[in-house]
Enzyme design. Sequence first.
Site, short mmCIF file in Angstrom:
data_model
loop_
_atom_site.label_atom_id
_atom_site.label_comp_id
_atom_site.label_asym_id
_atom_site.label_seq_id
_atom_site.Cartn_x
_atom_site.Cartn_y
_atom_site.Cartn_z
N ASN A 126 -35.29 -35.23 11.76
CA ASN A 126 -34.99 -34.54 13.02
C ASN A 126 -34.58 -33.08 12.80
O ASN A 126 -33.91 -32.49 13.65
CB ASN A 126 -33.88 -35.28 13.78
CG ASN A 126 -34.24 -36.72 14.06
OD1 ASN A 126 -33.52 -37.63 13.66
ND2 ASN A 126 -35.37 -36.94 14.69
N ILE A 154 -31.77 -28.10 14.30
CA ILE A 154 -31.53 -29.54 14.42
C ILE A 154 -31.94 -30.02 15.81
O ILE A 154 -31.57 -29.42 16.81
CB ILE A 154 -30.05 -29.87 14.18
CG1 ILE A 154 -29.65 -29.40 12.78
CG2 ILE A 154 -29.77 -31.35 14.34
CD1 ILE A 154 -28.17 -29.34 12.56
N CYS A 155 -32.67 -31.10 15.82
CA CYS A 155 -33.13 -31.67 17.08
C CYS A 155 -32.15 -32.78 17.47
O CYS A 155 -32.25 -33.90 17.00
CB CYS A 155 -34.54 -32.23 16.87
SG CYS A 155 -35.25 -32.85 18.37
N LEU A 156 -31.18 -32.41 18.29
CA LEU A 156 -30.15 -33.36 18.69
C LEU A 156 -29.89 -33.13 20.18
O LEU A 156 -29.70 -31.99 20.60
CB LEU A 156 -28.87 -33.11 17.86
CG LEU A 156 -27.68 -34.02 18.07
CD1 LEU A 156 -28.03 -35.45 17.67
CD2 LEU A 156 -26.50 -33.56 17.22
N SER A 202 -37.63 -38.24 18.13
CA SER A 202 -37.68 -36.77 18.04
C SER A 202 -38.02 -36.29 16.64
O SER A 202 -37.22 -35.58 16.03
CB SER A 202 -36.33 -36.18 18.44
OG SER A 202 -36.00 -36.53 19.73
#
Lengths: 1092, 157
Positions: free
Chosen positions: B85, B92-94, B127
């Site tokens: 992710n 960062i994909c959060l 994601s």
Amino acid sequence: MSSLEEVVGLIETLYSPNPAVDVNQVQQKLQAIQKSTDGIQLANQLLTNPAYSNNVKYFGALTFTVQLNLNIESYDTFWVLFSNNLLHLMRLSGLYVSDTRTHASLLLTIKKLMSNLSLIFININEAEHANTEDSNTQVIKQWFNPINTFVDLFSKYGSNPTVGDNWTNVSDPVMSQLLQQSINCNVPYEDLVKFISQSPTFNELSLIFTEIIIEDVTKYQSRKHNVTKVHVVVHEHLYISTMALLNVNITLQVNQMHNITKLQLNDNVFQCTSAWINYISTTRNISSVGSMDVSEIFQNLLNLMCQSTEQTDNFYIAEKVLTILANVFANDPTLMSFDLRQQVEVIFLGISRLSNTTIDTSKNAWMLQYMNHLVTHEMTDELKELAICIVDYLQISNLDVCNKLFTTIHSNGTDISQEYIKVLLQMTNFPLVPVMQEFFSVRMVDFWSDLADSYVNLPNESLLPNSTQIGIEIFQQVINIYLPKISLENQRKLIEEDSHDDSAIHEFDDFRSAVIDMSQNLWSILGNEHLTNMLVFGIGSSDASILPEEAKMSAFYQIEAMTFIANSLMSDMNLSESPWILNILNKNKYFISNILVLFQVGIQMPATDKAISLFKINIIRSSSKMIGTLAGYFTKNETHLSACVQTLFQGLESCSMNGDANKEVNDKIEVMIIKTISIVCNICRQQLSGQYLDHFISVFSSLIQPSATVSSFTRSRLARSIGYIIECRVQDGPEEQAKYIVQIIDMIEILIGQVLDSPTDMQSQRKDYVLNLLGCISEFGSALIHDEDYESPALIQQLQQFHDFWNNDPFQVRSKLLAMIEKLLSSSAYNKDSSFVEVSCLILGKALTLPDQDPHFLRYSMSDITTFMLKYTPVVELTTCLPFFIYLLEKLTIQFKAQLSVDEFDYLFNEMFIKYYPGLIERDPDLLQMMINFVVTILDKAPHFLLTSKCLPNFIIPECLKLLPSNEKFTIVAVTKFWTKFINNRKYSQSDLMTMQSLIGINGQQLVYQAMYGLYHTQRSDLNSYTDLIRGLVAKFPMDTKNWLISALPQICDKPSIHENFVNRLYVTRGSRAAANVILNWWLECTALPSY
Amino acid sequence: MSSLCLQRLQEERKKWRKDHPFGFFAKPTKKADGTMNLQKWQAGIPGKEGTIWHEGVYPLTIEYPDEYPSKPPKVKLPAGFYHPNVYPSGTICLSILNEEQDWRPAITLKQICLGIQDLLDTPNPNSPAQEPAWRAFSKNKAEYERKVALQAKQYAK
């Protein structure tokens, strides 16, 4: 409705500790009854019958809560609930007062009824009709003061037994009238005091009631931001009664009323005070009628606190008051007036920043007694709370202290402030072990850090002429206090005290980190001259290796603490370009040797228990990091470089010799050491490329043997480290450098060869080892890539020779290595494992991204790489290995785009993709995405290949058309990216452009249909992927696209007006956001989904 | 920087210094003149004990936009960080860091750091942000774990 007895039975089951039936079902049944129209009647019955248990009564009160929430809009029902709650509250309170012990558990129900009334209080006063004129006088528009109502009604309840009999009859008109009269009655201060003087329980209930109300108002405020009216009512009425109540309690008048001579106070007083302070703090910035003053309360609390002693109440009250103060200082310090804060200052510190002539030092004597009590009784938690409270207090005036100390703003404040600072320094230097026994030094780190920050930010024109000197004196003392505080000796004591308490060890680590941050702040003031110098001189003051045995450990603790801080300062500097530091280091002949002694002490220490293990790890960490930091220094003075390298290797060796007994500790140390070696080799490559290189190779040779117990990380890091050194070994020409390269590669090849020649089961067992060796080659190859930022004059002079040498590769490094890789991938033990394919591809592609003029021993030819790919693609497990070949093919196509013909490209594309498309790639979204991304990269880097490729019209375009409507997000993203790039690519030549236009001319109608079909059927989150493509088509092919849309849209769904509107709007829209909105609207309208 | 942003960042700093999870660090960077840059922070996230990430302390940069806290900070790991992710750039994909998803102004630095620590060992399968780690995570756990362990050593404390 179920019978009453049945309901009571269900309630008892619900609250039973071990219910025999399903509680969820019981709960659901009871909830239904609570919400029913019989709810109020049921609640009255449950609360009235004396035979019912307190659980049942509580449930009755709870039923009122449910009904209140349901009937908030209905005045009649609301009034019924209001009067019934009041009635039951009075009656049950009367019962509780009659015998508090017997009826103790009734208090829960009483509190619930009070909470219901607080809900009523909020709702009445926040309601629309509050403060408005209304002809209906029966309607209660405001309820000013529930405490007054409680006092009035409860006085009547107690004084009139005849009426008292009727307190169960909720429909009695006499009672109703009585209640009506009490709602907004006035209770003068004298009557309130008289009321609570009658019984301690009256006092207790009054405090509980006001506490519950104000907590509920605070919660209500946090949920709804437009609350205003209730705050006005609270301010004008309830606040006044409550302050009166609290003050008579805190000043101990209530105790006198009840002939209590002992210093004691019910906890309710403190809880109620906290709740009110919390409320006032929360609302003081939003209330329309200003802030409610709490100065009297604070003053009385301070007086009360100073009466509390070990003899009177064992400092119980002091703790309670300090908890309230701590909460104020942490969250809203200015709630306390400046004058009061000054009093607190005197109590806490025995000094005032304003004046030292009029202060009452007896108050501070009290504080010293209290601290003494906490220390003597080892009350660490309480001491910690006190430290937090005091330091939070100090932080309020941090800027003021800074101004007074260092600036001309307060002309007379400097002397007092310096006295003040002395007190703070003494407090910081609290003579106990930090974290374990004291927290003052721990918490004061933030204070000193902020003071330093504030000082640095002061404008120069306001500074005192001697401010620099003052700053240096103060902050040097701070550092000197903290050095022994962060000593690992204290950590050892902590562990010895309780080896299982990891949280304390963690807290100590955090403390050390905070001191590092503080030191970095102090460096801005002290600079190298007063901080780094001091630390360097401290570390190198004497020869630590010849200290008498009894003094050694103490010296090592000191050296470690200084090294720990010095490293944090020096690691941010480029030592080779810091003449100041170079000079200090040169002057301190024991500095480096003591760091090495520290390292060796750590290495030799047997990790026999937790304390020693942690100590060992920490001193090796501090010393090895310092050695790494010193690498820049060694580039200017290599006197100690040899000793450092030798010591590091000895350390590494010891890690592998200690066996499994302390594996975890050794693994950690091994990582630290190899990382330091790698840093030293990288930075000092020039210095190490002479006499040390053979030594390095010999160490490497022993560590890559299968018998060596080092980790694979260490092996590959060492391979990289040696690579750094060999990389700069260029002065004697390419052949000289190549000999070393060959030596390393040969060493590895032989070892891999030995495994490959062993039986198959042995080969499988040694897979990780072989993979590690192969990884070493890749790492070694990476290190041989020249740093872009550094140009070696020796290499530049001989660049052509190096180039020619590696073109010819007279030692046949590449072919031997390729043969070894091929042998490896021919073995069934390895070729099904993608890790081997990955590293092999990394090795073969190592030089593919380098500029043409950069010589490299792994510069494989196009033919070598393509042959390799074509040979092993059919052999390996493609599901997991194809991505690595794609990586290689992508790099190869870009690097050799001048040499590669379109036919060759087509051939490779066919062999790598088309051949495996039907059975493998089209079924695997990841591979599909990789293939399309490859095409996109080629479109970007070498579009000519693709535009002239036969694969484009025959395979890529048809497949990418098919893939436009897809269920896989990543396929959609990749394929729309392809089409967008395909129609809009700035790197096209004129001929490329024409080819593209022609292909779109042929496929445009289908492209638009597939894109719109995909868009229509996709989910909302994927709509944006199509937006750029549609915008691109409209921009590049406006007329055609319009016709294609008009033709395609009716085939997708039959909504002509929506389509027409969409096309019209699309063609007058500019900008991607606007276009995205038009597309979103079309999608929403066609799918009939709601917009949100 | 707006006063709201400044006030909130000062509050965040105060809160963090008083209470942060063990092993984490976060501090504002310094500007060239030595003053504090509250809008750009450096932080370190330790891998959770008992996971393949535990050996490392992973460096983060946190950049707060002028519109913070209305808009979330940009949080990045080093470029090339190996995690399904994490984009190749390190972003960062959060969801809690995404303005259009779960970002709320009340989210604190502590929550962000704990969220990232949690994400390290429990990647979000919905994601993916980089191909190599994602592929290995979904198809070749052994390779994934080997690379994560290697990366952990690289970022060892």
